[in-house]
Design a protein around this motif. Structure first.
Motif, PDB file in Angstrom:
ATOM      1  N   ARG A 278      -6.615 -14.646  16.075  1.00  0.00           N
ATOM      2  CA  ARG A 278      -6.981 -15.943  15.491  1.00  0.00           C
ATOM      3  C   ARG A 278      -8.246 -15.785  14.646  1.00  0.00           C
ATOM      4  NH1 ARG A 278      -6.219 -18.450  21.250  1.00  0.00           N
ATOM      5  NH2 ARG A 278      -8.123 -17.244  21.383  1.00  0.00           N
ATOM      6  N   PRO A 279      -8.466 -16.677  13.705  1.00  0.00           N
ATOM      7  CA  PRO A 279      -9.632 -16.566  12.827  1.00  0.00           C
ATOM      8  C   PRO A 279     -10.971 -16.497  13.566  1.00  0.00           C
ATOM      9  CG  PRO A 279      -8.095 -18.152  11.916  1.00  0.00           C
ATOM     10  CD  PRO A 279      -7.567 -17.779  13.277  1.00  0.00           C
TER      11      PRO A 279
ATOM     12  N   ARG B 204     -11.004  -2.884   6.734  1.00  0.00           N
ATOM     13  CA  ARG B 204     -10.517  -3.149   5.371  1.00  0.00           C
ATOM     14  C   ARG B 204      -9.633  -4.383   5.336  1.00  0.00           C
ATOM     15  NH1 ARG B 204      -9.315   2.562   5.952  1.00  0.00           N
ATOM     16  NH2 ARG B 204     -11.015   3.746   5.013  1.00  0.00           N
ATOM     17  N   ASP B 205      -9.655  -5.056   4.190  1.00  0.00           N
ATOM     18  CA  ASP B 205      -8.762  -6.204   4.010  1.00  0.00           C
ATOM     19  C   ASP B 205      -7.413  -5.732   3.477  1.00  0.00           C
ATOM     20  OD1 ASP B 205      -9.073  -5.743   1.267  1.00  0.00           O
ATOM     21  OD2 ASP B 205     -10.382  -7.471   0.956  1.00  0.00           O
ATOM     22  N   ALA B 206      -6.525  -6.675   3.197  1.00  0.00           N
ATOM     23  CA  ALA B 206      -5.154  -6.350   2.778  1.00  0.00           C
ATOM     24  C   ALA B 206      -5.110  -5.526   1.490  1.00  0.00           C
ATOM     25  CB  ALA B 206      -4.341  -7.623   2.618  1.00  0.00           C
TER      26      ALA B 206
ATOM     27  N   GLY C 176      -4.832 -13.327   6.890  1.00  0.00           N
ATOM     28  CA  GLY C 176      -4.347 -12.173   6.136  1.00  0.00           C
ATOM     29  C   GLY C 176      -4.210 -10.949   7.022  1.00  0.00           C
ATOM     30  N   ARG C 177      -3.945  -9.834   6.376  1.00  0.00           N
ATOM     31  CA  ARG C 177      -3.742  -8.564   7.081  1.00  0.00           C
ATOM     32  C   ARG C 177      -4.993  -7.703   6.916  1.00  0.00           C
ATOM     33  NH1 ARG C 177       0.071  -6.462   9.900  1.00  0.00           N
ATOM     34  NH2 ARG C 177       0.560  -4.261   9.897  1.00  0.00           N
ATOM     35  N   TYR C 178      -5.367  -7.021   7.994  1.00  0.00           N
ATOM     36  CA  TYR C 178      -6.540  -6.169   8.000  1.00  0.00           C
ATOM     37  C   TYR C 178      -6.170  -4.815   8.598  1.00  0.00           C
ATOM     38  CZ  TYR C 178      -9.146 -10.422   7.046  1.00  0.00           C
ATOM     39  OH  TYR C 178      -9.611 -11.567   6.473  1.00  0.00           O
ATOM     40  N   GLU C 179      -7.040  -3.837   8.330  1.00  0.00           N
ATOM     41  CA  GLU C 179      -6.811  -2.480   8.810  1.00  0.00           C
ATOM     42  C   GLU C 179      -8.133  -1.917   9.334  1.00  0.00           C
ATOM     43  OE1 GLU C 179      -4.323   0.466   6.435  1.00  0.00           O
ATOM     44  OE2 GLU C 179      -6.383   1.078   5.945  1.00  0.00           O
ATOM     45  N   VAL C 180      -8.034  -1.157  10.412  1.00  0.00           N
ATOM     46  CA  VAL C 180      -9.184  -0.480  11.006  1.00  0.00           C
ATOM     47  C   VAL C 180      -8.891   1.011  10.987  1.00  0.00           C
ATOM     48  CG1 VAL C 180     -10.492  -0.156  13.129  1.00  0.00           C
ATOM     49  CG2 VAL C 180      -9.660  -2.417  12.535  1.00  0.00           C
ATOM     50  N   GLU C 181      -9.846   1.809  10.491  1.00  0.00           N
ATOM     51  CA  GLU C 181      -9.704   3.262  10.549  1.00  0.00           C
ATOM     52  C   GLU C 181     -10.934   3.851  11.214  1.00  0.00           C
ATOM     53  OE1 GLU C 181      -8.559   7.178   7.892  1.00  0.00           O
ATOM     54  OE2 GLU C 181      -9.239   5.392   6.831  1.00  0.00           O
ATOM     55  N   VAL C 182     -10.713   4.698  12.212  1.00  0.00           N
ATOM     56  CA  VAL C 182     -11.803   5.370  12.905  1.00  0.00           C
ATOM     57  C   VAL C 182     -11.731   6.857  12.568  1.00  0.00           C
ATOM     58  CG1 VAL C 182     -12.855   5.884  15.137  1.00  0.00           C
ATOM     59  CG2 VAL C 182     -11.802   3.664  14.753  1.00  0.00           C
ATOM     60  N   SER C 183     -12.899   7.445  12.310  1.00  0.00           N
ATOM     61  CA  SER C 183     -12.994   8.866  11.988  1.00  0.00           C
ATOM     62  C   SER C 183     -13.935   9.559  12.955  1.00  0.00           C
ATOM     63  CB  SER C 183     -13.542   9.062  10.571  1.00  0.00           C
ATOM     64  OG  SER C 183     -12.702   8.448   9.628  1.00  0.00           O
TER      65      SER C 183
ATOM     66  N   SER D  63      -3.488  -1.714  12.193  1.00  0.00           N
ATOM     67  CA  SER D  63      -3.475  -2.948  11.418  1.00  0.00           C
ATOM     68  C   SER D  63      -3.354  -4.140  12.339  1.00  0.00           C
ATOM     69  CB  SER D  63      -2.292  -2.948  10.451  1.00  0.00           C
ATOM     70  OG  SER D  63      -2.410  -1.880   9.542  1.00  0.00           O
ATOM     71  N   PHE D  64      -3.849  -5.292  11.858  1.00  0.00           N
ATOM     72  CA  PHE D  64      -3.678  -6.543  12.592  1.00  0.00           C
ATOM     73  C   PHE D  64      -3.654  -7.687  11.595  1.00  0.00           C
ATOM     74  CE2 PHE D  64      -8.217  -5.762  12.314  1.00  0.00           C
ATOM     75  CZ  PHE D  64      -8.796  -7.003  12.081  1.00  0.00           C
ATOM     76  N   ASP D  65      -2.996  -8.773  11.993  1.00  0.00           N
ATOM     77  CA  ASP D  65      -2.884  -9.979  11.168  1.00  0.00           C
ATOM     78  C   ASP D  65      -3.741 -11.083  11.739  1.00  0.00           C
ATOM     79  OD1 ASP D  65      -0.907  -9.209   9.166  1.00  0.00           O
ATOM     80  OD2 ASP D  65       0.523  -9.141  10.834  1.00  0.00           O
ATOM     81  N   VAL D  66      -4.357 -11.855  10.864  1.00  0.00           N
ATOM     82  CA  VAL D  66      -5.110 -13.045  11.272  1.00  0.00           C
ATOM     83  C   VAL D  66      -4.270 -14.244  10.839  1.00  0.00           C
ATOM     84  CG1 VAL D  66      -7.219 -14.371  10.994  1.00  0.00           C
ATOM     85  CG2 VAL D  66      -7.306 -11.864  11.026  1.00  0.00           C
ATOM     86  N   ARG D  67      -3.940 -15.090  11.834  1.00  0.00           N
ATOM     87  CA  ARG D  67      -3.152 -16.302  11.548  1.00  0.00           C
ATOM     88  C   ARG D  67      -3.731 -17.485  12.289  1.00  0.00           C
ATOM     89  NH1 ARG D  67       3.080 -14.267  11.612  1.00  0.00           N
ATOM     90  NH2 ARG D  67       2.692 -12.438  10.388  1.00  0.00           N
TER      91      ARG D  67
END
Length: 167
Positions: free
Chosen positions: A86-87, A111-113, A146-153, A163-167
């Motif tokens: 959720r937002p 990151r955003d979509a 919208g859709r978001y992405e998480v990258e771990v290094s 990835s995850f969606d916010v609705r």
């Protein structure tokens, strides 16, 4: 010198079983190989006036799971993976590692979509055995739908993307 590996993530039940198995293992760290070189410094190559930079041993740290969710368990790990949030939610990204490292750098990019980086963070860690490393993000005013992405290094090598969606 052992080389740090970042393996593709395995599914959660296998990773959990591996973490439990490794948590029960004990023992002494491996001794350096005969004839192993001592850590080098920039002064060795650059003369007396060179700044000394010590190269730390690489270790055997491996990433075994990356999870995204909104609830953490008592160990600070994502309790339930969430692909939709959720937002107003704080979103957590947990990276589970096994192995050892005297010095490793974890970095996260949110990151955003469109792929544009909206936030980033990094931290230095020392690991000895199974460990959970959690990052949290909750934008001021909430997440835009919208859709978001998480990258771990780990030390500059990708340990996973979720990835995850916010609705």
């Amino acid at each position: 010198m052992p080389r740090r590996r970042v393996r593709p993530l395995v599914n959660r039940p296998i990773a959990f079983a591996l973490v439990l198995l490794l948590a029960g293992c004990g023992g002494e760290p491996a001794a350096p190989a005969a004839g192993a070189e001592a850590p080098s410094t920039a002064a060795d190559a650059g003369g007396a006036g060179a700044e000394q930079i010590v190269q730390l041993p690489q270790g055997s740290l491996e990433a075994v799971a990356l999870e995204v969710g909104v609830v953490l368990d008592a160990d600070g790990r994502v309790a339930a993976v969430a692909e939709r949030v959720r937002p107003g939610d704080a979103v957590h990204a947990s990276l589970v590692t096994v192995g050892e490292s005297e010095a490793a750098m974890l970095a996260i990019a949110w990151r955003d979509a469109s792929g544009a980086e909206i936030d980033a963070d990094e931290r230095a860690i020392t690991a000895s055995g199974p460990a959970v490393h959690t990052f949290t993000r909750q934008p001021e005013g909430g997440w835009a739908p919208g859709r978001y992405e998480v990258e771990v290094s780990v030390d500059g090598e990708s340990a996973g993307v979720r990835s995850f969606d916010v609705r």
